[in-house]
Design an enzyme around this catalytic site. Structure first.
Site, mmCIF file in Angstrom:
data_model
loop_
_atom_site.group_PDB
_atom_site.id
_atom_site.type_symbol
_atom_site.label_atom_id
_atom_site.label_comp_id
_atom_site.label_asym_id
_atom_site.label_seq_id
_atom_site.Cartn_x
_atom_site.Cartn_y
_atom_site.Cartn_z
ATOM 1 N N ASP A 135 -68.357 -75.053 64.211
ATOM 2 C CA ASP A 135 -68.976 -74.602 65.455
ATOM 3 C C ASP A 135 -68.717 -75.576 66.594
ATOM 4 O O ASP A 135 -68.596 -76.792 66.380
ATOM 5 C CB ASP A 135 -70.486 -74.454 65.266
ATOM 6 C CG ASP A 135 -70.861 -73.143 64.610
ATOM 7 O OD1 ASP A 135 -70.021 -72.223 64.602
ATOM 8 O OD2 ASP A 135 -71.985 -73.037 64.098
ATOM 9 N N ARG A 186 -62.547 -68.686 67.142
ATOM 10 C CA ARG A 186 -63.576 -67.725 67.525
ATOM 11 C C ARG A 186 -63.835 -67.928 69.014
ATOM 12 O O ARG A 186 -64.150 -69.052 69.450
ATOM 13 C CB ARG A 186 -64.859 -67.965 66.730
ATOM 14 C CG ARG A 186 -65.976 -66.988 67.093
ATOM 15 C CD ARG A 186 -67.131 -67.085 66.103
ATOM 16 N NE ARG A 186 -67.984 -68.218 66.367
ATOM 17 C CZ ARG A 186 -68.665 -68.876 65.422
ATOM 18 N NH1 ARG A 186 -68.528 -68.549 64.161
ATOM 19 N NH2 ARG A 186 -69.459 -69.872 65.759
#
Length: 312
Positions: A135, A186
């Protein structure tokens, strides 16, 4: 965003860091409505929810919640939980990857030890043929997070990628750099508060930059996840891919557990690849409060549940 909404969000986000409120919430919250956004506290609970998604043609990215660690002992404990999670994914044969935060592994306390924790997880994930998404947190960690992924790729661990946030001015350069190295990404709009000199302020500018990032990635042929609940962004992506005859197998849409579930199911039925971000764990409170802060309607949902439970 009007003044009242800004104040509402500010109050809730302040509560996210309140340990006393968190203690009360963790006692009752999942029963009163937090389970709408959190799959549960245990591995068994999250595996059940992921299996349900899989049966609808939706894969998952599982995140063991935890933030603001204060010691490397905590980081070690989170690493061990992730290793158990990977073994559990293998055992239950669910279609799922994992997602983790670098600071959760100790990046801000001991960068070398934090990297070792991440490497251990990625190595176990490769053994089980599971993808790991690192992340992206706020801007002080952007360079170090990208560096971690690049270092792991150089070591031959290519089952790992990261997140690029469209609200940062630098993001197109980062996308081009990582695309050249075939790193899976992403793409998101971004949710942290950043200084004006490094981030776009207006939603329309963030949206336009996100479209530019999506186009660059789809044209490159490197696998990409578009993480958004914005119907306009999703429709634009579908049209762009169709007009350029880009295979639906070359990208996927990602959305949050408990958010826009009908849209997730509809896209999956239309033949698009859909992945649901599924969080679990005992430290769910800060994540849950951020979901409430996104929409006042989410708070009304919780209050309704509380009234119903109080009467029963």
């Amino acid at each position: 965003m009007d003044l009242g909404t800004k104040l509402f969000r500010s109050v809730l986000l302040t509560m996210a860091g309140n340990r006393a409120v968190a203690a009360v919430a963790q006692r009752y919250g999942l029963k009163l409505g937090a389970r709408r956004f959190v799959a549960g506290e245990t591995l068994e609970e999250v595996m059940m929810e992921v299996a349900k998604l899989n049966r609808k043609g939706i894969s998952a990215t599982i995140d063991h919640l935890g933030e603001g660690i204060r010691s490397m002992t905590e980081a070690e404990a989170f690493k061990q939980e992730y290793l158990k999670l990977l073994d559990c994914i293998q055992e239950h044969k669910v279609e799922a990857g994992i997602s983790l935060k670098p600071t959760q592994m100790g990046l801000s306390l001991d960068p070398d030890a934090g990297f070792t924790h991440i490497r251990d997880i990625v190595q176990r994930a490769r053994k089980h043929q599971v993808f790991v998404c690192i992340d992206m947190e706020n801007s002080p960690y952007t360079d170090s997070t990208i560096g971690i992924v690049q270092k792991l790729h150089k070591e031959g661990l290519r089952n790992v990628g990261t997140v690029i946030q469209a609200y940062l001015h630098r993001s197109l350069d980062d996308v081009n750099q990582l695309t050249n190295k075939a790193v899976v990404l992403r793409l998101v709009k971004g949710a942290y508060k950043e200084p004006n000199n490094i981030a776009f302020r207006l939603k329309r500018d963030v949206d336009e930059n996100l479209k530019q990032l999506i186009a660059a990635r789809l044209d490159s042929g490197v696998y990409t996840a578009i993480a958004s609940h914005d119907a306009a962004i999703i429709d634009w992506t579908c049209t762009y891919a169709s007009e350029r005859r880009i295979s639906r197998q070359a990208f996927e849409f990602q959305m949050l557990y408990g958010v826009a579930s009908p849209l997730q199911e509809r896209l999956a039925k239309q033949g698009y690849k859909v992945r649901c971000y599924v969080p679990y764990g005992r430290k769910w409170y800060p994540y849950f409060v951020r979901r409430l802060a996104e929409r006042p309607a989410n708070v009304m949902f919780i209050l309704k549940n509380w009234r119903v439970r109080k009467k029963s």
